[in-house]
Scaffold this motif. Sequence first.
Motif, short mmCIF file in Angstrom:
data_model
loop_
_atom_site.label_atom_id
_atom_site.label_comp_id
_atom_site.label_asym_id
_atom_site.label_seq_id
_atom_site.Cartn_x
_atom_site.Cartn_y
_atom_site.Cartn_z
N GLU A 40 4.57 -14.35 3.23
CA GLU A 40 4.58 -13.54 2.01
C GLU A 40 4.47 -12.06 2.27
O GLU A 40 4.28 -11.29 1.37
N ALA A 41 4.57 -11.65 3.52
CA ALA A 41 4.43 -10.23 3.81
C ALA A 41 5.78 -9.61 4.08
O ALA A 41 6.72 -10.28 4.47
N GLU A 42 5.84 -8.33 3.85
CA GLU A 42 7.09 -7.62 4.07
C GLU A 42 6.73 -6.28 4.67
O GLU A 42 5.98 -5.51 4.09
N ILE A 43 7.28 -6.01 5.83
CA ILE A 43 7.00 -4.74 6.49
C ILE A 43 8.20 -3.84 6.30
O ILE A 43 9.33 -4.24 6.56
N SER A 44 7.95 -2.62 5.87
CA SER A 44 9.08 -1.70 5.72
C SER A 44 8.85 -0.47 6.59
O SER A 44 7.74 0.04 6.71
N VAL A 45 9.92 -0.04 7.18
CA VAL A 45 9.88 1.13 8.05
C VAL A 45 10.82 2.18 7.46
O VAL A 45 12.04 2.00 7.51
N PRO A 46 10.28 3.25 6.89
CA PRO A 46 11.17 4.28 6.34
C PRO A 46 11.78 5.09 7.47
O PRO A 46 11.08 5.54 8.38
N ILE A 47 13.09 5.24 7.41
CA ILE A 47 13.78 6.02 8.44
C ILE A 47 14.69 7.04 7.78
O ILE A 47 15.01 6.94 6.59
N VAL A 48 15.04 8.00 8.57
CA VAL A 48 16.04 8.98 8.14
C VAL A 48 17.06 9.05 9.27
O VAL A 48 16.70 9.13 10.44
N ALA B 290 4.23 5.11 11.20
CA ALA B 290 5.63 5.05 10.77
C ALA B 290 5.94 3.82 9.94
O ALA B 290 7.03 3.68 9.41
N VAL B 291 4.98 2.93 9.84
CA VAL B 291 5.29 1.63 9.25
C VAL B 291 4.47 1.41 8.00
O VAL B 291 3.28 1.68 7.97
N ILE B 292 5.13 0.88 6.99
CA ILE B 292 4.42 0.51 5.76
C ILE B 292 4.14 -0.98 5.84
O ILE B 292 5.05 -1.80 5.95
N VAL B 293 2.86 -1.26 5.76
CA VAL B 293 2.46 -2.64 5.94
C VAL B 293 1.73 -3.10 4.69
O VAL B 293 0.88 -2.37 4.17
N SER C 289 0.85 -1.20 0.00
CA SER C 289 0.00 0.00 0.00
C SER C 289 0.88 1.24 0.00
O SER C 289 1.99 1.24 0.52
N GLU C 290 0.37 2.30 -0.61
CA GLU C 290 1.15 3.54 -0.70
C GLU C 290 1.39 4.08 0.70
O GLU C 290 0.52 4.02 1.55
N PRO C 291 2.56 4.59 0.93
CA PRO C 291 2.81 5.15 2.27
C PRO C 291 2.00 6.42 2.48
O PRO C 291 2.17 7.41 1.78
N THR C 292 1.11 6.42 3.39
CA THR C 292 0.30 7.62 3.68
C THR C 292 0.33 7.87 5.17
O THR C 292 -0.67 7.74 5.85
N PRO C 293 1.48 8.21 5.65
CA PRO C 293 1.56 8.38 7.11
C PRO C 293 0.77 9.59 7.59
O PRO C 293 0.27 9.59 8.70
N ASP D 277 16.47 5.85 4.25
CA ASP D 277 16.54 4.42 3.97
C ASP D 277 15.29 3.76 4.51
O ASP D 277 14.52 4.38 5.25
N GLU D 278 15.10 2.52 4.14
CA GLU D 278 13.95 1.79 4.66
C GLU D 278 14.42 0.48 5.25
O GLU D 278 15.20 -0.24 4.63
N ILE D 279 13.93 0.20 6.43
CA ILE D 279 14.26 -1.08 7.04
C ILE D 279 13.20 -2.07 6.57
O ILE D 279 12.00 -1.80 6.68
#
Lengths: 468, 273
Positions: free
Chosen positions: B47-55, B190-193, B18-22, B170-172
């Motif tokens: 099959e899921a991947e969670i990404s956390v964009p950080i700076v 904060a999390v892209i799910v 899903s698009e990041p819409t924090p 970067d994104e974790i």
Amino acid sequence: MDAKDILGLPKAPLSLPQEKKSRPPKDSQRKPDGISREVYALTGGIAPLMPAIDISQWKRRAQSENQKEYAFKISTILTLPLQITWQWLPFTSSARNDNLQLYHWVRVVNGVPPTGDYSFAKYNKSVDVIKYTDEEYEKYLTDPTWTKEETDQLFDLCQRFDLRFVVVADRFQSSRTVEELKNRYYSVSRALLTARAVSPADVSGHPFIKEPYNLSQEIERKRALSMVLSQTKHQERRDAEVLAEAKRISESRMAAKASVFFLLFLLILLILALEPNLFAQYFLSAFNCSQAVQEPEFPVTLPVDPEIAGDSSPPDVPYPSGIVAPPVAETASVSASLRMLRVYLRTYALEQMVQAASSSAGLRTIKRVEQTLQDLGVNLKPKVLTKAVCAEHLELRKEILTLLNLQKQLQYKEAEGSSYRDGSYAETPGTPKHSQRAADQDRTFIPDSISFGGIKLLSTLIVSTISL
Amino acid sequence: MSQGSLPKKQAADQPDVSEPTPKSQRTKVSKSSDDSDKKSLNKKLKEAEISVPIVYGNIAFWLGKKASEYQSHKWTVYVRGATNEDLSAVVKRAVFQLHSSFNNPTRVLEAPPFELSEAGWGEFEIAITLHFHSDVSDKPLHLYHHLKLYPEEEAGSMSTKKPVVVESYDEIVFTEPSEGFFARVQNHPAVIVPRLPAGFNLPPVPMEDGDKKKRIDPKDNPLSQWFTNFSEADELLKLAAARQQVQAHIARLRRQLSLIDGQNQQLKPPSDL
């Protein structure tokens, strides 16, 4: 008296009788324990700072040995069951073939003399010298340079003297050298062995057959040995110098050869770098051939779960050239390894994917891809790397690779076409006509090219240098 | 042949993200509970991947008149959520490894904001280690940031008012996240799910109204005025444009190739066939 002077000992007369009594290893202030006065004097009368032998140990050992001897003597006398006498008795030896009887002292234990053969008989070893019959001689062993008598004598002597050829040579009637005698002996034995053998395979292992005596070689070898032995020191030094010089020369020659090869190698690399067309031809044709094999792989490498609904659209149609297929297989393995990591940074993931995708391309190609990216205004490493950006970036790189390959293909085909047209390889593909036909706007993408004629010339040059 | 539009397909085997819409999602965070569903919460979502964009990066202020030989700048190194969200739902602890000339060069931060301020004169590499909560990951992640104090241009441009800011985006990525983690952060800003396939049921996680406010108020952090706003839109645009160009080029080359192929066929000497 003068000894005492040397030793620096007091000259009191009392010391004399003391000396005599000092035989048993009992101390006196003037000499150390355990060693006699004379031995002590040998050291210069001064005890060493560090005694070489631990005196006390030595003394103890000496004492204990004396005790043992003493005890043994006591036991032999006192213990009656073991009675030793010495008797003068006759003996024979199996080593002798004439029943000579000699006498010697024998240690008799409890009245029983020792049994068994003469103790030194076992050392009487002899050689099995082959014996031949006259018949055999007539059949196999005749030789123009040897009479039967001589041969018989030779073998008899060999038997007697256990193949001590030097002795045999000395005893031999006619004057023959040791080498000649050996030669005759070995050739006769060999002939006999082969004649008597059931099959040649049986005796092929026998040293006489495996390593035959080489007369001329032996003569030469002995001559050389004697020369070496009789060399003077001066000669030896000269020889060493010459050998060192020879070594140096051969090494420098090898180094020269190596550098020539190295230069040739660099030259070849240079040519391949500048003229990747040669390379690309095989590259592309190989891919075109393997296209049929690569395509079925494509769906397999993308483990799309059929259950998961959503927008995971079907995999991209593979490009006809089939070039995309190998990088995708590698990218899939990178995804697998990334998944194993459980936690990773997307920048790291992109790095890995880029590496996997470019693993099939050469360094020059990778540089060109990067240059293209820069020309297009795209960051080599995206500043904001989200999942979408990552995917787009990778797709772009793939497309650029395809583009470059197509360009190479086009160049090659054009050159082919021009060569067909002119019927020779001397045509330069880089003529203005060609460059116009190629992409007009992006002239930067077209690399410089050497003429095919030039390539041929260079390759013949290389071949000729290698054969030198 | 693919067209030059933005393709929807993914290169990898993940389901659509899903698009990041924090900014739009300011809902409360559901905390994971430690009771009966623990076992199923530990189950991994394959099959899921969670990404956390950080700076992460640093801000450095020149001290101007107050600068001494050994303390010419006051700097802060930090790790933050890309849109200033609180990372404590994911990150348990951040360890900053400073240059050995500092006292206690290993600085540990157990609570947000994961920031570290110091004064010094030298630039060096700082190793940042992020430790995550046990249901997130048992392996830490390492980041490296080169501390920048001096501006790119000449020294004359140093000012006490305007700091030198260097940030990296970067994104974790967490592959195969545990269900507990997933459930906990599925509504976290904060999390892209990823969107789970239909019919996939997560065990219900009770919502806690306790800590509603998970967004760091800009007023609380004076540094946030200097933060860079990272947007992927710019990159995506550039990439899309580039791809269009390249694809057009490819099409043209293909046309040329088929043309030449045809020509060559006619020219080929009969012996080669």
